[in-house]
Design an enzyme around this catalytic site. Structure first.
Site, PDB file in Angstrom:
ATOM      1  N   LEU A 177     -57.338 -15.819  18.406  1.00 43.00           N
ATOM      2  CA  LEU A 177     -56.183 -16.712  18.266  1.00 43.00           C
ATOM      3  C   LEU A 177     -54.872 -15.932  18.178  1.00 43.00           C
ATOM      4  CD1 LEU A 177     -57.610 -19.336  15.709  1.00 43.00           C
ATOM      5  CD2 LEU A 177     -57.737 -19.323  18.214  1.00 43.00           C
ATOM      6  N   TYR A 196     -65.778 -18.164   2.731  1.00 43.92           N
ATOM      7  CA  TYR A 196     -64.836 -18.492   3.809  1.00 43.92           C
ATOM      8  C   TYR A 196     -64.069 -19.778   3.478  1.00 43.92           C
ATOM      9  CZ  TYR A 196     -63.134 -19.216   8.600  1.00 43.92           C
ATOM     10  OH  TYR A 196     -62.346 -19.396   9.697  1.00 43.92           O
TER      11      TYR A 196
END
Ligand SMILES: NC(=O)c1ccc[n+]([C@@H]2O[C@H](COP(=O)([O-])OP(=O)(O)OC[C@H]3O[C@@H](n4cnc5c(N)ncnc54)[C@H](O)[C@@H]3O)[C@@H](O)[C@H]2O)c1
Length: 258
Positions: free
Chosen positions: A17, A164
């Site tokens: 990204l 996460y």
């Protein structure tokens, strides 16, 4: 904010990204500094993106000294810093207890929080301190924009994603107070929470695995494109009224437990 000639820092800018964002920012006429760990890949990205307007700085986002040195390099090369995009991150999976009932190692949880959450905060605070000293720009008297990257796992963490999900939930949680802290200085803060994006790692997976990943995406029924993430960064820069917000970019996907 005027994009042409502005300067952006993209952490994790050598891959996925961050890389797609660096490409889009260069296309829009910004100078780009890539803050990442991998020097060889960094040098390759700089030659692809154009040596006149791109630099690579070997940075560990967790480390104050390494970020400060890199910021000095950016200031010397390009002057004012207008945009920070925090993309550096890791996504290890570990169940709280393994098959034998052993607890997950604490170091693994701490490392994920350190890179994804503390690292994003670390770079943001050091960049904001520099933005605060710059002259405001345009009708909005704006000094800069910080874009963080969360994940839809910050809302719907799956099995094995305690670390996460906690790191990304932390990013979502700090977005509004960071925007409030920096509002008097004309610095905006937004966050993007992507769903499952077609970064090189995911695209390299067998078709069956990719189909499973996209099974819960509503429409369009496919992986998100890294370029779609990058487009949202550009929009956030362009749209001055967007501030203190986390935007999901996920084709209406809601993550199931696994
Ligand atoms: N790809 C997806 O589907 C997806 C979905 C939701 C959220 N995200 C988030 O988007 C971000 C980018 O993900 P990606 O898929 O592009 O990952 P990626 O692995 O392709 O890129 C991450 C980059 O961060 C760098 N990095 C890792 N630790 C670092 C550190 N300590 N200091 C500096 N750089 C470091 C890596 O070297 C790498 O270049 C991550 O925060 C990830 O959690 C990704």
């Amino acid at each position: 904010m005027n994009l042409e000639g502005a300067t952006a820092i993209v952490t994790g800018g050598c891959s996925g990204l961050g890389h797609a964002t660096a490409i889009k920012l260069r296309e829009a006429g910004l100078n780009v500094a890539l803050f990442d760990l991998n020097e060889d890949l960094g040098n390759q990205r700089v030659s692809e993106l154009g040596t006149a307007n791109t630099i690579f700085c070997q940075v560990d986002v967790r480390d104050e000294k390494s970020v400060t040195q890199a910021l000095d390099q950016v200031s010397a090369e390009f002057g004012d810093i207008h945009l920070l995009v925090n993309c550096a991150g890791i996504a290890p999976a570990k169940r709280l207890l393994d098959r034998d009932g052993q607890p997950a190692p604490l170091e693994s949880f701490q490392k994920t929080i350190d890179i994804n959450l503390v690292g994003s905060f670390n770079v943001a605070r050091l960049v904001a301190a520099r933005m605060a000293l710059q002259n405001p720009q345009g009708e909005a008297n704006e000094r800069g924009l910080i874009v963080n990257t969360a994940s839809i796992a910050g809302y719907e963490g799956q099995i094995g994603q305690t670390a996460y999900a906690a790191s990304k939930g932390g990013i979502i949680g700090l977005t509004l107070p960071m925007a409030r802290d920096l509002a008097p200085l004309g610095i905006r803060v937004n966050t993007i929470a992507p769903g499952v994006m077609g970064t090189p790692m995911v695209v390299a997976m067998p078709e069956k695995v990719q189909d499973a990943l996209t099974a819960n995406v509503q429409f369009p029924k496919r992986l998100g494109l890294p370029a779609e993430f990058a487009k949202l960064v550009i929009h956030m820069m362009d749209n001055t009224y967007m501030n203190g917000e986390t935007v999901r970019l996920d084709g209406a996907m809601r993550m199931p437990p696994k």
